[in-house]
Design an enzyme around this catalytic site. Structure first.
Site, short mmCIF file in Angstrom:
data_model
loop_
_atom_site.label_atom_id
_atom_site.label_comp_id
_atom_site.label_asym_id
_atom_site.label_seq_id
_atom_site.Cartn_x
_atom_site.Cartn_y
_atom_site.Cartn_z
N HIS A 117 -18.30 78.07 -37.07
CA HIS A 117 -19.48 77.54 -37.75
C HIS A 117 -19.02 76.68 -38.93
CE1 HIS A 117 -22.55 80.79 -36.22
NE2 HIS A 117 -21.80 80.30 -35.25
N GLU A 142 -19.72 76.71 -42.04
CA GLU A 142 -19.34 77.43 -43.26
C GLU A 142 -17.97 78.09 -43.13
OE1 GLU A 142 -22.11 77.74 -41.45
OE2 GLU A 142 -23.86 78.28 -42.66
N CYS A 150 -25.72 82.11 -41.34
CA CYS A 150 -26.02 83.27 -40.48
C CYS A 150 -25.29 84.47 -41.09
CB CYS A 150 -25.53 82.99 -39.06
SG CYS A 150 -23.75 83.18 -38.83
N CYS A 203 -21.58 84.00 -41.49
CA CYS A 203 -21.18 83.05 -42.54
C CYS A 203 -21.49 83.60 -43.94
CB CYS A 203 -21.85 81.71 -42.31
SG CYS A 203 -21.27 80.94 -40.78
#
Lengths: 156, 156
Positions: B52, B54, B82, B85
């Site tokens: 992801h 992040e 999420c 993250c």
């Protein structure tokens, strides 16, 4: 029976990590009776705060199986996956988590845990992931004892 | 004022990712007014379900700043981090999260979100991380609109 075989592999791998100056955590991902990944924590080795054993193992399994969808896989983790790792299992669609020690055990030896249990995350996030905790907990706890007795241990 | 500058950088980076066939998420990590990392989601590019924006940005910032301790850093994310993250931010000791769209917005366009809000995680995990949500939400939402209109879009 098989659960014990794979958890012991994760414990052995974590032990290898400890000997290399890494943190005392290991993970093994299995699909259809075959090991797809066997890794230990590599936070210090990689200088990467996200390189927990489970995350490193998910990456490795995705590479080996050539898919980001790890449905049907079980992850054996020597310690209860932290919220980052539990959520990584969600994204990878891992079917089952089997773990040894608990998040609070890792906290006790000095890790800056984010203290939310897998069962809590499962409930509030309505996850379908299967969880088996406290499996070979004593054997997994030995990793913490051994690590704690080392002079080169580094917390984070 | 500065928040807008960095969020726009994250949005631009996410846009670049979309053009390369990646998912519509970007993140920018800033310390003392300097950009330490600017990344977009790389799940498909790397075949890594944990890549992801992040997480990729945290890795990059740790490498650039030569430390796994990102205290004092702010992460600007085009979408609410999420749980994976958010927890990665915990481990990296990031001080503040600023985000645009919400987890449910990403869910609406088809991502298999693990639907637990950052504010919920912060509360139950007693995190000290500062959160500013719904920041440049409309501008961030455009990324979802643009991505949704593309033929090459791939959900996960």
């Amino acid at each position: 029976m098989d659960d014990a075989v794979y958890m012991k592999k994760a414990i052995e791998k974590a032990m290898l990590g400890i000997k290399k100056g890494q943190s005392p955590f290991g993970a093994c991902i299995v699909k259809n009776g075959k090991v797809a990944a066997l890794e230990h924590n590599r936070v210090w080795e990689k200088g990467d705060p996200t390189a927990h054993a489970e995350v490193v193992a998910i990456k490795a399994a995705a590479k080996k199986l050539k898919t980001i969808d790890l449905s049907g896989c079980t992850i054996y983790s020597t310690c209860e996956p932290c919220p980052m790792c539990f959520s990584a299992c969600h994204w990878a669609r891992i079917s089952k988590i089997v773990y040894g020690t608990r998040i609070e055990d890792a906290k006790k030896i000095g890790f800056h845990e984010f203290p939310i249990h897998d069962s809590t995350l499962k409930d509030i996030g309505r996850s379908h992931i299967d969880i088996r905790g406290d499996f070979l907990r004593d054997e997994s706890m030995e990793l913490f004892d051994i690590w704690s007795s080392r002079r080169d241990k580094k917390k984070y």
